[in-house]
Design a protein around this motif. Structure first.
Motif, PDB file in Angstrom:
ATOM      1  N   GLU A 178      -4.670  28.628 -15.779  1.00  0.00           N
ATOM      2  CA  GLU A 178      -4.779  27.850 -14.542  1.00  0.00           C
ATOM      3  C   GLU A 178      -3.722  26.749 -14.504  1.00  0.00           C
ATOM      4  OE1 GLU A 178      -8.074  25.276 -11.971  1.00  0.00           O
ATOM      5  OE2 GLU A 178      -8.701  26.488 -13.700  1.00  0.00           O
ATOM      6  N   GLY A 179      -3.042  26.660 -13.355  1.00  0.00           N
ATOM      7  CA  GLY A 179      -2.033  25.626 -13.162  1.00  0.00           C
ATOM      8  C   GLY A 179      -0.659  25.947 -13.691  1.00  0.00           C
ATOM      9  N   ASP A 180      -0.459  27.143 -14.221  1.00  0.00           N
ATOM     10  CA  ASP A 180       0.856  27.509 -14.745  1.00  0.00           C
ATOM     11  C   ASP A 180       1.916  27.481 -13.648  1.00  0.00           C
ATOM     12  OD1 ASP A 180       0.353  27.861 -17.422  1.00  0.00           O
ATOM     13  OD2 ASP A 180       0.161  30.049 -17.330  1.00  0.00           O
ATOM     14  N   VAL A 181       3.131  27.070 -14.036  1.00  0.00           N
ATOM     15  CA  VAL A 181       4.313  27.218 -13.192  1.00  0.00           C
ATOM     16  C   VAL A 181       5.066  28.435 -13.717  1.00  0.00           C
ATOM     17  CG1 VAL A 181       6.458  26.187 -12.372  1.00  0.00           C
ATOM     18  CG2 VAL A 181       4.435  24.751 -12.754  1.00  0.00           C
ATOM     19  N   VAL A 182       5.261  29.420 -12.852  1.00  0.00           N
ATOM     20  CA  VAL A 182       5.704  30.744 -13.276  1.00  0.00           C
ATOM     21  C   VAL A 182       6.978  31.136 -12.532  1.00  0.00           C
ATOM     22  CG1 VAL A 182       5.073  33.199 -13.345  1.00  0.00           C
ATOM     23  CG2 VAL A 182       3.323  31.446 -13.716  1.00  0.00           C
ATOM     24  N   TYR A 183       7.894  31.787 -13.258  1.00  0.00           N
ATOM     25  CA  TYR A 183       9.008  32.449 -12.591  1.00  0.00           C
ATOM     26  C   TYR A 183       8.731  33.940 -12.581  1.00  0.00           C
ATOM     27  CZ  TYR A 183      13.522  34.346 -11.355  1.00  0.00           C
ATOM     28  OH  TYR A 183      14.521  35.045 -10.727  1.00  0.00           O
ATOM     29  N   LEU A 184       8.784  34.545 -11.402  1.00  0.00           N
ATOM     30  CA  LEU A 184       8.551  35.972 -11.239  1.00  0.00           C
ATOM     31  C   LEU A 184       9.851  36.610 -10.768  1.00  0.00           C
ATOM     32  CD1 LEU A 184       6.136  37.887 -11.564  1.00  0.00           C
ATOM     33  CD2 LEU A 184       5.712  37.665  -9.111  1.00  0.00           C
ATOM     34  N   ASP A 185      10.427  37.373 -11.646  1.00  0.00           N
ATOM     35  CA  ASP A 185      11.705  38.030 -11.393  1.00  0.00           C
ATOM     36  C   ASP A 185      11.555  39.129 -10.345  1.00  0.00           C
ATOM     37  OD1 ASP A 185      14.427  38.629 -11.972  1.00  0.00           O
ATOM     38  OD2 ASP A 185      13.802  40.260 -13.286  1.00  0.00           O
ATOM     39  N   ALA A 186      12.612  39.384  -9.587  1.00  0.00           N
ATOM     40  CA  ALA A 186      12.599  40.506  -8.642  1.00  0.00           C
ATOM     41  C   ALA A 186      12.491  41.814  -9.409  1.00  0.00           C
ATOM     42  CB  ALA A 186      13.862  40.489  -7.797  1.00  0.00           C
ATOM     43  N   GLY A 187      11.885  42.828  -8.777  1.00  0.00           N
ATOM     44  CA  GLY A 187      11.741  44.134  -9.412  1.00  0.00           C
ATOM     45  C   GLY A 187      10.353  44.688  -9.198  1.00  0.00           C
ATOM     46  N   THR A 188      10.189  45.989  -9.392  1.00  0.00           N
ATOM     47  CA  THR A 188       8.910  46.629  -9.091  1.00  0.00           C
ATOM     48  C   THR A 188       7.857  46.403 -10.175  1.00  0.00           C
ATOM     49  OG1 THR A 188       9.794  48.704 -10.000  1.00  0.00           O
ATOM     50  CG2 THR A 188       9.938  48.393  -7.628  1.00  0.00           C
ATOM     51  N   THR A 201      10.288  32.566  -7.334  1.00  0.00           N
ATOM     52  CA  THR A 201      10.784  33.941  -7.411  1.00  0.00           C
ATOM     53  C   THR A 201      12.123  34.084  -6.700  1.00  0.00           C
ATOM     54  OG1 THR A 201      10.240  36.277  -6.972  1.00  0.00           O
ATOM     55  CG2 THR A 201       9.546  34.663  -5.323  1.00  0.00           C
ATOM     56  N   ASN A 202      12.898  35.071  -7.128  1.00  0.00           N
ATOM     57  CA  ASN A 202      14.115  35.443  -6.399  1.00  0.00           C
ATOM     58  C   ASN A 202      13.929  36.767  -5.678  1.00  0.00           C
ATOM     59  OD1 ASN A 202      14.186  37.128  -8.714  1.00  0.00           O
ATOM     60  ND2 ASN A 202      16.418  37.291  -8.577  1.00  0.00           N
ATOM     61  N   GLY A 203      12.686  37.231  -5.576  1.00  0.00           N
ATOM     62  CA  GLY A 203      12.380  38.472  -4.880  1.00  0.00           C
ATOM     63  C   GLY A 203      11.841  38.212  -3.489  1.00  0.00           C
ATOM     64  N   VAL A 204      12.533  38.679  -2.483  1.00  0.00           N
ATOM     65  CA  VAL A 204      12.100  38.444  -1.098  1.00  0.00           C
ATOM     66  C   VAL A 204      10.763  39.134  -0.822  1.00  0.00           C
ATOM     67  CG1 VAL A 204      12.666  38.899   1.321  1.00  0.00           C
ATOM     68  CG2 VAL A 204      14.434  38.099  -0.248  1.00  0.00           C
ATOM     69  N   VAL A 205      10.623  40.378  -1.278  1.00  0.00           N
ATOM     70  CA  VAL A 205       9.360  41.101  -1.111  1.00  0.00           C
ATOM     71  C   VAL A 205       8.244  40.397  -1.870  1.00  0.00           C
ATOM     72  CG1 VAL A 205       8.183  43.305  -1.455  1.00  0.00           C
ATOM     73  CG2 VAL A 205      10.591  43.274  -0.774  1.00  0.00           C
ATOM     74  N   LEU A 243      21.424  37.620  -0.702  1.00  0.00           N
ATOM     75  CA  LEU A 243      20.443  38.697  -0.787  1.00  0.00           C
ATOM     76  C   LEU A 243      21.127  40.003  -1.153  1.00  0.00           C
ATOM     77  CD1 LEU A 243      17.577  39.823  -0.383  1.00  0.00           C
ATOM     78  CD2 LEU A 243      18.154  40.162   2.034  1.00  0.00           C
ATOM     79  N   LYS A 244      20.686  40.605  -2.269  1.00  0.00           N
ATOM     80  CA  LYS A 244      21.196  41.907  -2.683  1.00  0.00           C
ATOM     81  C   LYS A 244      20.412  42.985  -1.955  1.00  0.00           C
ATOM     82  CE  LYS A 244      22.004  44.708  -6.810  1.00  0.00           C
ATOM     83  NZ  LYS A 244      21.805  44.794  -8.278  1.00  0.00           N
ATOM     84  N   ASN A 245      21.095  43.831  -1.199  1.00  0.00           N
ATOM     85  CA  ASN A 245      20.426  44.780  -0.309  1.00  0.00           C
ATOM     86  C   ASN A 245      19.552  45.781  -1.046  1.00  0.00           C
ATOM     87  OD1 ASN A 245      21.612  43.608   1.927  1.00  0.00           O
ATOM     88  ND2 ASN A 245      23.353  45.006   1.949  1.00  0.00           N
ATOM     89  N   THR A 246      20.029  46.296  -2.188  1.00  0.00           N
ATOM     90  CA  THR A 246      19.312  47.384  -2.853  1.00  0.00           C
ATOM     91  C   THR A 246      18.005  46.932  -3.488  1.00  0.00           C
ATOM     92  OG1 THR A 246      20.705  47.012  -4.791  1.00  0.00           O
ATOM     93  CG2 THR A 246      21.344  48.794  -3.288  1.00  0.00           C
ATOM     94  N   THR A 247      18.026  45.807  -4.207  1.00  0.00           N
ATOM     95  CA  THR A 247      16.837  45.352  -4.938  1.00  0.00           C
ATOM     96  C   THR A 247      16.081  44.240  -4.230  1.00  0.00           C
ATOM     97  OG1 THR A 247      18.140  43.768  -6.227  1.00  0.00           O
ATOM     98  CG2 THR A 247      17.860  45.992  -7.152  1.00  0.00           C
ATOM     99  N   LYS A 248      16.610  43.766  -3.085  1.00  0.00           N
ATOM    100  CA  LYS A 248      15.988  42.665  -2.341  1.00  0.00           C
ATOM    101  C   LYS A 248      15.829  41.425  -3.218  1.00  0.00           C
ATOM    102  CE  LYS A 248      15.666  45.653   0.938  1.00  0.00           C
ATOM    103  NZ  LYS A 248      16.784  45.722   1.911  1.00  0.00           N
ATOM    104  N   ALA A 249      16.801  41.213  -4.098  1.00  0.00           N
ATOM    105  CA  ALA A 249      16.800  40.056  -4.988  1.00  0.00           C
ATOM    106  C   ALA A 249      17.805  39.023  -4.482  1.00  0.00           C
ATOM    107  CB  ALA A 249      17.159  40.477  -6.404  1.00  0.00           C
ATOM    108  N   ASP A 289      25.488  39.584 -11.471  1.00  0.00           N
ATOM    109  CA  ASP A 289      24.858  38.502 -10.713  1.00  0.00           C
ATOM    110  C   ASP A 289      23.368  38.397 -11.035  1.00  0.00           C
ATOM    111  OD1 ASP A 289      27.189  37.698  -9.442  1.00  0.00           O
ATOM    112  OD2 ASP A 289      26.925  39.129  -7.805  1.00  0.00           O
ATOM    113  N   GLU A 290      22.693  39.548 -11.122  1.00  0.00           N
ATOM    114  CA  GLU A 290      21.278  39.514 -11.485  1.00  0.00           C
ATOM    115  C   GLU A 290      21.101  39.068 -12.928  1.00  0.00           C
ATOM    116  OE1 GLU A 290      18.280  42.117 -10.216  1.00  0.00           O
ATOM    117  OE2 GLU A 290      19.482  43.069  -8.656  1.00  0.00           O
TER     118      GLU A 290
END
Length: 251
Positions: free
Chosen positions: A92-102, A121-125, A144-150, A187-188
């Motif tokens: 609870e309360g964590d500050v998290v980085y969530l990388d783009a990707g499935t 996050t750097n993931g638009v989705v 914005l990278k078109n292929t990975t939406k990152a 870049d990623e």
């Protein structure tokens, strides 16, 4: 210069020029032609380049990457099991980085607003799904990278440097005991590197297909993160368990 250092130098030269000559390798590293040839042979055996007369060229498959839609259809059962195990690491309360990707996208289904997380996050989705769930979300700025939406580029790197994270959850294209964590896009890779540097703990979410694979750009050594993955054959696991922590989960 050690052999591994020469090999990293060769890969860097290929990233810059696509073709490298044995003579240039010898001049930059101070090694003999026979040592340079042995390095090229080893790198070719690891699918990192293609030898040509007098040198080597880029193996372009290192730079290939499916788009977001294509990757989302691959190994979904494994990704969900890995994501569930990753979510169990949160407090609870964590500050998290969530990388783009499935692989990291699958993690979002297990996040709840009641945990009072802050997710960068750097993931638009990813950002859209997090917002829909009511999770406090910060989307980094940049290209914005078109292929990975990152979101990638200098702006993304600079914005990440403003934050500190309790935990980073990251996808990756390749995990190799010698060449570490790798990805096709420089870049990623730069974004991933900064995120890892800014975090107390880093977790790589990877299904079994990512092991013993090598992509174009090195992100970090395997010792710099813990890996959450599905059950692996012993002959594969034994290559890594002395270098990093691997949590194996059942599908």
């Amino acid at each position: 210069m050690l052999a591994e250092e020469r090999q990293q130098l060769i890969l860097q030269m290929l990233r810059e020029n696509n073709v490298v000559k044995i003579q240039d390798i010898c001049e930059k590293s101070g090694c003999s032609e026979s040592s340079a040839r042995r390095d090229l042979q080893l790198l070719e055996e690891n699918n990192l380049l293609v030898r040509i007369h007098g040198g080597a060229k880029v193996k372009y498959s290192l730079s290939s990457e499916p788009d977001m839609t294509g990757k989302a259809r691959q190994n979904t059962t494994e990704k969900n099991a890995i994501a569930k195990a990753a979510a169990a690491r949160l407090r609870e309360g964590d500050v998290v980085y969530l990388d783009a990707g499935t692989s990291t996208l699958a993690l979002i289904q297990y996040l709840e607003p009641s945990a009072h997380l802050t997710v960068v996050t750097n993931g638009v989705v990813h950002a859209s799904m997090l917002a829909d769930k009511g999770v406090r979300t910060i989307l980094v700025g940049g290209e914005l990278k078109n292929t990975t939406k990152a979101i990638v580029g200098v702006e993304a790197v600079n914005s990440l440097k403003q934050y500190r994270f309790n935990k980073v959850f990251m996808g990756i294209n390749g995990i190799h005991p010698q060449y570490g964590y790798t990805t096709p896009d420089p870049d990623e890779a730069a974004v991933k590197q900064v995120a890892m540097e800014q975090s107390e703990q880093c977790f790589i979410l990877a299904d079994h297909t990512k092991f013993d694979e090598v992509s174009f750009v090195k992100v970090a050594d395997v010792a710099q993160a813990s890996v959450i993955t599905t059950k692996l054959p012993a002959k594969v696991s034994s290559q890594y368990n002395k270098q990093t922590t691997i949590q194996e989960v059942e599908q």
